[in-house]
Design a protein around this motif. Structure first.
Motif: not given
Ligand SMILES: [Mn+2]
Ligand SMILES: [Mn+2]
Ligand SMILES: [Mn+2]
Ligand SMILES: [Mn+2]
Lengths: 220, 220
Positions: A65-72, A74-79, A121-125, A134-139
């Motif tokens: 769970a911790a790894g997945r949150k960290t990855a999410a 990074v992906i959030r920031k990237h996008r 607060s865009p939903d898509f890149d 913020q919580h790592g949830n992806i639509k």
DNA sequence: AAATATTTTTAGTCTTAGCTAAAAATAAAA
DNA sequence: TTTTATTTTTAGCTAAGACTAAAAATATTT
């Protein structure tokens, strides 16, 4: 918190996990990261020590769970940065990936919160990929590959699978971008190529192209 | 092109060179960078190999043209990002330094050109420091320390020497920011403290404060 | 000028993150 | 079920960038 290398590994493993629906092999990670399997083994063992993923020798890795949150994150920031580059700095959608690859490692919660607000607060890149919250949830949206559509069906382009410059520039020449309506006029069983109507234009695309375009089906 | 560490060293040496008007010592660099002199010797030798500075054992280091340009580029990026953070993301001027310290290392000429345009090609950062142009040229303005003003003189705050949160927040409480008009009502020879008029308010400041505020003198 | 203090460099160690080459484990083919 | 091929791990090396401790050079006092 984590090094650039660690973040890049977690992100790669996150993507591979989705794609393969389960634990990912050393080789798969090495290929994705353009590095050697031996380097991957090293890093995966370090990430397992830090409890960011669980790993059994010869069996592959799967994020905790911790790894997945960290990855999410990074992906959030990237996008989010990709949106900034395209919407605010007027970069073209095929130019932003390499820069976002660097910006995704900037460490500041406050910065990302404010950037998100600044961008509305865009939903898509810019490539149609969903931005984790913020919580790592992806639509997860119900999108299909264009190649899955049958003759006569209509869809709206909602994303690309590949986002290489070559492919994105090809799409530009065909006047296909996020939001473009596509009508499948014909489909060749022989090679999977398709005849499309896009705006006023009609043209053929290859199977490879059709397999790298995500569409949302338009019920008619 | 260069690593984060190399860029940070070049920037530190650039600043020290201005301050000391000449070559900078190993110890001075170590103090600025909060590292050990032995580490500095290592890095300075590496930078000399790369012809970014010239260096003679026990004599100190001085940047070459190439080193100075690289340092100016990093400073340009740092200060442009600070403007972005304050003007666009509404950060307070005391919060931006640590984030800019990371953002200054993002590698992309195109990005900085576009960011500069997006921000309206600002000449100064939020602390009043001049932003180098694309060629590494810095507009030197004739500014003085507030402590150099005599009783009765007036000036406009154009910058801060220190930019620690503590100091900037103190200035906020005193309602002093870039552009604020300051009237020196009195000056104590004993301890260098000053009586100021700022807007409707009158108050004392210490010598230390006066030595960390840059002003442009208002001829009256 | 000699003694002492300070500054700077050298030598050797550590960690991170990569690599190659060889060994070991697992999977696929004969 | 052997044999062969593929995947994965281990072992050992490298470079960057930090550190400590000791040696050497320079500066300052006495
Ligand atoms: Mn990255
Ligand atoms: Mn993207
Ligand atoms: Mn920095
Ligand atoms: Mn500044």
């Amino acid at each position: 918190m984590f090094t650039h290398a660690e973040e890049n590994y977690l992100k790669a493993i996150f993507h591979l996990e989705q794609e393969l629906q389960g634990e990912v092999s050393t080789n798969a990670i090495a290929e994705q990261m353009e590095t050697k399997p031996s380097s991957v083994t090293d890093m995966v063992q370090k990430l397992a020590d830090k409890e960011l993923l669980s790993y059994k020798k010869y069996k592959g890795a799967i994020l905790t769970a911790a790894g997945r949150k960290t990855a999410a994150d990074v992906i959030r920031k990237h996008r989010l940065w990709e949106v900034f580059l395209v919407d605010k700095l007027n970069f073209h959608w095929d130019e932003v990936h390499a820069i976002a690859e660097q910006l995704e490692h900037i460490q500041s919660e406050e910065l990302i919160e404010r950037l998100d607000r600044f961008l509305g607060s865009p939903d898509f890149d810019p490539h149609g990929d969903p931005i984790p919250d913020q919580h790592g949830n992806i639509k997860r949206t119900e999108k299909k590959l264009l190649s899955e559509l049958d003759k006569g069906k209509r869809g709206v382009c909602v994303g690309v699978k590949e986002s290489s410059s070559d492919f994105l520039q090809y799409l530009d020449r065909k006047k296909i971008t996020i939001g473009t309506k596509i009508h499948v006029l014909g489909k060749e069983f022989f090679d999977g190529s398709m005849m499309l109507q896009v705006g006023k234009d009609q043209f053929f695309i290859s199977k490879k192209t059709a397999e790298n375009l995500f569409v949302q089906i338009q019920e008619s």
